[in-house]
Design a protein around this motif. Structure first.
Motif, PDB file in Angstrom:
ATOM      1  N   ARG A  56       0.854  -1.182   0.000  1.00  0.00           N
ATOM      2  CA  ARG A  56       0.000   0.000   0.000  1.00  0.00           C
ATOM      3  C   ARG A  56       0.893   1.237   0.000  1.00  0.00           C
ATOM      4  NH1 ARG A  56      -5.100  -1.771  -1.331  1.00  0.00           N
ATOM      5  NH2 ARG A  56      -5.571  -3.687  -0.149  1.00  0.00           N
ATOM      6  N   LEU A  57       0.725   2.096  -1.016  1.00  0.00           N
ATOM      7  CA  LEU A  57       1.555   3.297  -1.139  1.00  0.00           C
ATOM      8  C   LEU A  57       0.774   4.536  -0.697  1.00  0.00           C
ATOM      9  CD1 LEU A  57       3.254   2.723  -4.625  1.00  0.00           C
ATOM     10  CD2 LEU A  57       3.843   1.757  -2.402  1.00  0.00           C
ATOM     11  N   LYS A  58       1.488   5.497  -0.166  1.00  0.00           N
ATOM     12  CA  LYS A  58       0.873   6.759   0.243  1.00  0.00           C
ATOM     13  C   LYS A  58       0.487   7.592  -0.965  1.00  0.00           C
ATOM     14  CE  LYS A  58       3.830   6.844   4.347  1.00  0.00           C
ATOM     15  NZ  LYS A  58       4.965   7.552   5.037  1.00  0.00           N
ATOM     16  N   ARG A  59       1.212   7.411  -2.041  1.00  0.00           N
ATOM     17  CA  ARG A  59       0.964   8.139  -3.281  1.00  0.00           C
ATOM     18  C   ARG A  59       1.545   7.327  -4.422  1.00  0.00           C
ATOM     19  NH1 ARG A  59       5.398  13.082  -2.833  1.00  0.00           N
ATOM     20  NH2 ARG A  59       7.219  11.752  -2.417  1.00  0.00           N
ATOM     21  N   PRO A  60       1.140   7.564  -5.658  1.00  0.00           N
ATOM     22  CA  PRO A  60       1.697   6.803  -6.781  1.00  0.00           C
ATOM     23  C   PRO A  60       3.201   7.011  -6.892  1.00  0.00           C
ATOM     24  CG  PRO A  60      -0.290   7.972  -7.453  1.00  0.00           C
ATOM     25  CD  PRO A  60       0.062   8.490  -6.092  1.00  0.00           C
ATOM     26  N   ASN A  61       3.902   5.956  -7.258  1.00  0.00           N
ATOM     27  CA  ASN A  61       5.344   5.992  -7.419  1.00  0.00           C
ATOM     28  C   ASN A  61       5.678   5.316  -8.736  1.00  0.00           C
ATOM     29  OD1 ASN A  61       8.164   5.240  -7.306  1.00  0.00           O
ATOM     30  ND2 ASN A  61       8.119   5.698  -5.115  1.00  0.00           N
ATOM     31  N   THR A  62       6.140   6.110  -9.705  1.00  0.00           N
ATOM     32  CA  THR A  62       6.383   5.570 -11.048  1.00  0.00           C
ATOM     33  C   THR A  62       7.597   4.654 -11.101  1.00  0.00           C
ATOM     34  OG1 THR A  62       7.693   7.511 -11.633  1.00  0.00           O
ATOM     35  CG2 THR A  62       5.335   7.595 -12.130  1.00  0.00           C
ATOM     36  N   MET A  63       8.399   4.634 -10.040  1.00  0.00           N
ATOM     37  CA  MET A  63       9.603   3.813 -10.031  1.00  0.00           C
ATOM     38  C   MET A  63       9.496   2.671  -9.028  1.00  0.00           C
ATOM     39  SD  MET A  63      12.750   6.461 -10.574  1.00  0.00           S
ATOM     40  CE  MET A  63      13.718   5.125 -11.249  1.00  0.00           C
ATOM     41  N   PHE A  64       8.273   2.256  -8.717  1.00  0.00           N
ATOM     42  CA  PHE A  64       8.104   1.270  -7.654  1.00  0.00           C
ATOM     43  C   PHE A  64       8.785  -0.056  -7.980  1.00  0.00           C
ATOM     44  CE2 PHE A  64       5.583  -1.914  -5.251  1.00  0.00           C
ATOM     45  CZ  PHE A  64       5.966  -1.486  -3.996  1.00  0.00           C
ATOM     46  N   LEU A  65       8.670  -0.523  -9.225  1.00  0.00           N
ATOM     47  CA  LEU A  65       9.325  -1.785  -9.579  1.00  0.00           C
ATOM     48  C   LEU A  65      10.844  -1.649  -9.557  1.00  0.00           C
ATOM     49  CD1 LEU A  65       7.021  -3.144 -12.440  1.00  0.00           C
ATOM     50  CD2 LEU A  65       7.096  -3.828 -10.038  1.00  0.00           C
TER      51      LEU A  65
ATOM     52  N   MET B 119      10.451  10.562  -8.097  1.00  0.00           N
ATOM     53  CA  MET B 119       9.762   9.296  -8.368  1.00  0.00           C
ATOM     54  C   MET B 119       8.255   9.453  -8.557  1.00  0.00           C
ATOM     55  SD  MET B 119      11.852   6.450  -6.135  1.00  0.00           S
ATOM     56  CE  MET B 119      11.933   7.349  -4.603  1.00  0.00           C
ATOM     57  N   ARG B 120       7.773  10.666  -8.515  1.00  0.00           N
ATOM     58  CA  ARG B 120       6.351  10.912  -8.815  1.00  0.00           C
ATOM     59  C   ARG B 120       6.143  11.168 -10.293  1.00  0.00           C
ATOM     60  NH1 ARG B 120       3.517  15.202  -5.054  1.00  0.00           N
ATOM     61  NH2 ARG B 120       1.770  14.313  -6.201  1.00  0.00           N
ATOM     62  N   HIS B 121       7.221  11.414 -11.025  1.00  0.00           N
ATOM     63  CA  HIS B 121       7.103  11.830 -12.424  1.00  0.00           C
ATOM     64  C   HIS B 121       7.304  10.654 -13.379  1.00  0.00           C
ATOM     65  CE1 HIS B 121       7.097  16.021 -11.186  1.00  0.00           C
ATOM     66  NE2 HIS B 121       8.178  15.795 -10.449  1.00  0.00           N
ATOM     67  N   GLU B 122       6.858  10.864 -14.609  1.00  0.00           N
ATOM     68  CA  GLU B 122       7.100   9.888 -15.656  1.00  0.00           C
ATOM     69  C   GLU B 122       8.550  10.009 -16.133  1.00  0.00           C
ATOM     70  OE1 GLU B 122       5.089   7.506 -16.474  1.00  0.00           O
ATOM     71  OE2 GLU B 122       3.551   8.274 -15.087  1.00  0.00           O
ATOM     72  N   ARG B 123       8.973   9.057 -16.956  1.00  0.00           N
ATOM     73  CA  ARG B 123      10.395   8.925 -17.274  1.00  0.00           C
ATOM     74  C   ARG B 123      11.003  10.183 -17.884  1.00  0.00           C
ATOM     75  NH1 ARG B 123      13.533   3.809 -19.961  1.00  0.00           N
ATOM     76  NH2 ARG B 123      15.591   4.792 -20.048  1.00  0.00           N
ATOM     77  N   ALA B 124      10.313  10.826 -18.821  1.00  0.00           N
ATOM     78  CA  ALA B 124      10.890  11.997 -19.476  1.00  0.00           C
ATOM     79  C   ALA B 124      11.199  13.098 -18.468  1.00  0.00           C
ATOM     80  CB  ALA B 124       9.943  12.511 -20.557  1.00  0.00           C
TER      81      ALA B 124
ATOM     82  N   GLU C 245      18.902   4.620 -14.604  1.00  0.00           N
ATOM     83  CA  GLU C 245      18.091   5.702 -14.063  1.00  0.00           C
ATOM     84  C   GLU C 245      17.961   5.568 -12.547  1.00  0.00           C
ATOM     85  OE1 GLU C 245      13.743   7.790 -14.858  1.00  0.00           O
ATOM     86  OE2 GLU C 245      14.191   5.797 -15.660  1.00  0.00           O
ATOM     87  N   TRP C 246      17.652   4.334 -12.118  1.00  0.00           N
ATOM     88  CA  TRP C 246      17.558   4.090 -10.680  1.00  0.00           C
ATOM     89  C   TRP C 246      18.913   4.306 -10.008  1.00  0.00           C
ATOM     90  CZ3 TRP C 246      15.345   3.627  -6.230  1.00  0.00           C
ATOM     91  CH2 TRP C 246      16.023   2.967  -5.207  1.00  0.00           C
ATOM     92  N   ASP C 247      19.987   3.827 -10.644  1.00  0.00           N
ATOM     93  CA  ASP C 247      21.303   3.905 -10.013  1.00  0.00           C
ATOM     94  C   ASP C 247      21.803   5.344  -9.942  1.00  0.00           C
ATOM     95  OD1 ASP C 247      23.016   2.271  -8.626  1.00  0.00           O
ATOM     96  OD2 ASP C 247      24.397   2.007 -10.281  1.00  0.00           O
ATOM     97  N   LEU C 248      21.439   6.168 -10.910  1.00  0.00           N
ATOM     98  CA  LEU C 248      21.832   7.570 -10.867  1.00  0.00           C
ATOM     99  C   LEU C 248      21.102   8.287  -9.729  1.00  0.00           C
ATOM    100  CD1 LEU C 248      23.777   9.389 -12.328  1.00  0.00           C
ATOM    101  CD2 LEU C 248      21.976   9.988 -13.947  1.00  0.00           C
ATOM    102  N   ILE C 249      19.841   7.951  -9.535  1.00  0.00           N
ATOM    103  CA  ILE C 249      19.108   8.499  -8.390  1.00  0.00           C
ATOM    104  C   ILE C 249      19.766   8.052  -7.093  1.00  0.00           C
ATOM    105  CG2 ILE C 249      16.919   8.365  -7.113  1.00  0.00           C
ATOM    106  CD1 ILE C 249      15.490   8.246  -9.806  1.00  0.00           C
ATOM    107  N   ASN C 250      20.164   6.796  -7.056  1.00  0.00           N
ATOM    108  CA  ASN C 250      20.838   6.263  -5.868  1.00  0.00           C
ATOM    109  C   ASN C 250      22.173   6.968  -5.624  1.00  0.00           C
ATOM    110  OD1 ASN C 250      20.828   4.512  -3.658  1.00  0.00           O
ATOM    111  ND2 ASN C 250      22.014   2.972  -4.732  1.00  0.00           N
ATOM    112  N   PHE C 251      22.894   7.298  -6.699  1.00  0.00           N
ATOM    113  CA  PHE C 251      24.161   8.019  -6.568  1.00  0.00           C
ATOM    114  C   PHE C 251      23.948   9.386  -5.925  1.00  0.00           C
ATOM    115  CE2 PHE C 251      27.088  11.146  -8.516  1.00  0.00           C
ATOM    116  CZ  PHE C 251      28.283  10.702  -7.960  1.00  0.00           C
ATOM    117  N   PHE C 252      22.886  10.078  -6.346  1.00  0.00           N
ATOM    118  CA  PHE C 252      22.611  11.401  -5.814  1.00  0.00           C
ATOM    119  C   PHE C 252      22.025  11.367  -4.402  1.00  0.00           C
ATOM    120  CE2 PHE C 252      22.200  12.734 -10.418  1.00  0.00           C
ATOM    121  CZ  PHE C 252      23.383  13.457 -10.417  1.00  0.00           C
ATOM    122  N   SER C 253      21.539  10.206  -3.969  1.00  0.00           N
ATOM    123  CA  SER C 253      20.824  10.163  -2.691  1.00  0.00           C
ATOM    124  C   SER C 253      21.492   9.309  -1.616  1.00  0.00           C
ATOM    125  CB  SER C 253      19.403   9.627  -2.919  1.00  0.00           C
ATOM    126  OG  SER C 253      19.433   8.299  -3.434  1.00  0.00           O
ATOM    127  N   ASN C 254      22.345   8.352  -2.009  1.00  0.00           N
ATOM    128  CA  ASN C 254      22.941   7.447  -1.034  1.00  0.00           C
ATOM    129  C   ASN C 254      23.926   8.195  -0.134  1.00  0.00           C
ATOM    130  OD1 ASN C 254      24.426   5.346   0.307  1.00  0.00           O
ATOM    131  ND2 ASN C 254      23.735   3.939  -1.290  1.00  0.00           N
TER     132      ASN C 254
END
Length: 594
Positions: free
Chosen positions: A251-260, A523-528, A489-498
């Motif tokens: 159960r998510l609090k809000r939609p997350n386009t990167m959930f998978l 993670m609320r936005h679509e890929r573009a 894309e996920w790993d770049l987000i992880n680089f900026f956040s880890n």
């Protein structure tokens, strides 16, 4: 045998200091007793054993106290090679490598000794009557980091853990789609706030326990409570609703386009519910289980109970020898015919462009001139990407204006002179002090650091080089490498956040707050739109000269020509589950006359 070899080498080094072949000298029993620190009686026993091995010729002198003739039949190189072979036969790889590292003789002899060890390493077949055991032996020249799903971030540890643990789903970089792993099916609600998953039945952990939805729940709880550096990525998950042992809903609090993407990350690899303490045992559901682990060696054994295809390899032995300092990745096997083949003739090199590359980062946690924008501009100018690629070559492929090679290819890079760098340095607050440039012990990193140091000296900037073993380097300037996984894309987000990587340990709080603000809702936005946000973050780092990109790089590895099923991951490591040895069988027609 081992003790005899040591005593022979002691005598050889003391009496044949010029390392002459077939060297003969005059010596008394008393002198040998002093050299070997033993009694004359023991010396005679030692001489007898060395004669039996065929290593010396002994002609005793006539009369008490008279000199005898001692002839050495084996060179120190030959004896060291035999000793190394003896150590390897007993699986003492560390001791064998130590012998090579302290050898100060002819370089060709050193290469021969190293080759003997390389033959031992690689992929081997241990035959047992009609069956065989396929064993891969590897050496890592860095210590093993923590194999904890919520703490891991280094490439090699991630590579190992992806063979030990499994996630609910996996990302396929070729199709850019997600494929089933522990979960065979999933569904998403129209609102995007409920994701239901169905586990495969009969999956077992390496300790024999069955996987259930309770393990998934406990894994998420551990990520939230123990993964302080990553838990914000999972903040949209409100809870998990369990229906039975095999079905559950996030159960998510809000939609997350990167959930998978979140679920395919190694941080969400499923670990047993009863092992959710601070320190977990390495007990997963992956194709390999840990059968041995200590500070110098790790063994992975194929998991016969794996729910997918069992690996063809039976065992992988990894030796951790940070004091040896190598960097080449070599995966070879014992041919049984010509053990002295060179690496070039017996191996094939595979190269693969990496996502990411080398970069310089300024340590804003330390006081110093690196806080001055003019100084950072001076470093940007002397750290000229095109000149560096042309002069150093090596694994460098192209100038980097982004961590993503295809985005860099869309840019043009102007050449900059050292005179321009000197002008910026003069405009800064630099006053002749010596600054530390830190880097790892890898060969290419050292070459790049030395290149930077030489160019800095040409404009009057004093840099002291400091190679460090720590995963997080310290210094006024840090030379580091970032390689992204296939799910870039996920790993770049992880680089900026880890919060445990170089970026977060070297930038100050205000700079990090700027990045976190830009990243917060990505993670609320679509890929573009996500890509646009990531581009803005890269641009911010470079406009402020907080991070200076260098060159994109190739991942290189050497494989024996008999190895098949080679598939490299984004880090340049092979998929251990698909590797195998292609035997050469002699197939003849029935009518062929033998």
């Amino acid at each position: 045998m081992e003790h005899d070899m040591i005593q022979y080498l002691q005598l050889y080094e003391r009496l044949n200091k010029e390392h002459e072949s077939d060297y003969t000298c005059s010596v008394t029993i008393a002198e040998l007793a002093d050299l070997l620190c033993c009694t004359p009686r023991n010396v005679k026993l030692i001489i007898r054993r060395l004669e039996t091995h065929g290593w010396i010729v002994w002609q005793p002198g006539r009369g008490r106290g008279n000199s005898s003739r001692l002839q050495f039949l084996c060179s120190n190189g030959d004896m060291l090679e035999e000793r190394i072979q003896h150590l390897l036969h007993r699986d003492k790889v560390k001791e064998a490598l130590d012998l090579v590292s302290v050898f100060e003789g002819d370089e060709h002899v050193r290469e021969r000794l190293s080759q003997r060890i390389n033959i031992y390493l690689g992929l081997h077949q241990e035959r047992e009557e009609s069956s065989r055991q396929d064993v891969l032996r590897m050496v890592r020249y860095r210590p093993l980091g923590k194999l904890d799903t919520v703490l891991v971030f280094s490439a090699f540890e991630i590579f190992l853990m992806r063979h030990i643990f499994d996630t609910l789903v996996a990302y396929d970089s070729k199709t850019e789609q997600f494929i089933p792993k522990l979960a065979h099916l999933w569904e998403c609600s129209d609102a995007g706030t409920a994701w239901t998953f169905y586990l495969r039945k009969g999956i077992r952990f390496h300790d024999g326990r069955l996987l259930t939805s309770h393990d998934v729940l406990a894994t998420l709880e551990r990520v939230k409570h123990r993964g302080e550096n990553i838990n914000w990525l999972y903040r949209d998950i409100e809870n998990i609703e369990l229906y039975d042992d095999y079905a559950f809903t996030f159960r998510l609090k809000r939609p997350n386009t990167m959930f998978l993407h979140l679920l395919s990350n190694i941080n969400m690899a499923i670990v047993p519910a009863h092992e959710q303490a601070e320190e977990i045992t390495i007990n997963g559901t992956g194709p390999f289980r840990v059968s041995e682990l200590n500070t110098s060696k790790m063994s992975l054994t194929a998991f016969d109970g794996y729910y997918g295809y069992r690996p063809i390899l039976d065992r992988v032995d990894v030796w951790f020898l940070p004091q040896q300092g190598g960097s080449t990745r070599s995966y070879r096997m014992l041919t049984g015919t010509d053990e002295e083949e060179t690496e070039q003739s017996n191996s094939r090199q595979l190269t693969q462009p990496a996502l990411g590359g080398r970069y310089l980062l300024f340590n804003m946690r330390l006081p110093g001139v690196q806080h001055d924008i003019h100084f950072r501009r001076a470093i940007r100018l002397l750290y000229d990407r095109q000149t560096m690629q042309e002069e150093l070559q090596g694994d460098r492929t192209s100038p980097a204006g982004s961590f993503l090679p295809w985005k860099s290819a869309q840019q043009t890079f102007a050449r900059h002179s050292l005179e321009e760098a000197r002008e910026q340095l003069a405009a800064s607050s630099y006053n002749g002090e010596t600054l530390i440039l830190s880097f790892t012990y890898k060969r290419e990193d050292r070459l790049e650091a030395e290149w930077i140091q030489q160019r800095a000296a040409a404009i009057g900037l004093h840099l002291e080089l400091e190679a460090q073993e720590d995963r997080l380097l310290g210094g006024h300037i840090v030379l580091a490498v970032e390689v992204l996984e296939d799910d870039w894309e996920w790993d770049l987000i992880n680089f900026f956040s880890n919060e445990v990587n170089h970026l977060h340990c070297l930038l100050d709080k205000e700079q990090l707050q700027v990045l976190h603000t830009m990243l917060y809702d990505v993670m609320r936005h679509e890929r573009a739109e996500r890509e646009h946000i990531l581009e803005q973050m890269e641009r911010k780092l470079q406009e402020e000269h907080w991070l200076l990109l260098g060159n994109h790089i190739n991942q290189r590895a050497y494989f024996n020509r008999s190895l098949s099923g080679l598939h490299l991951d984004s880090f340049g490591f092979p998929n251990l589950s698909t590797m195998w040895i292609r035997d050469t069988f002699f197939i003849t027609d029935k009518n062929t006359k033998m």
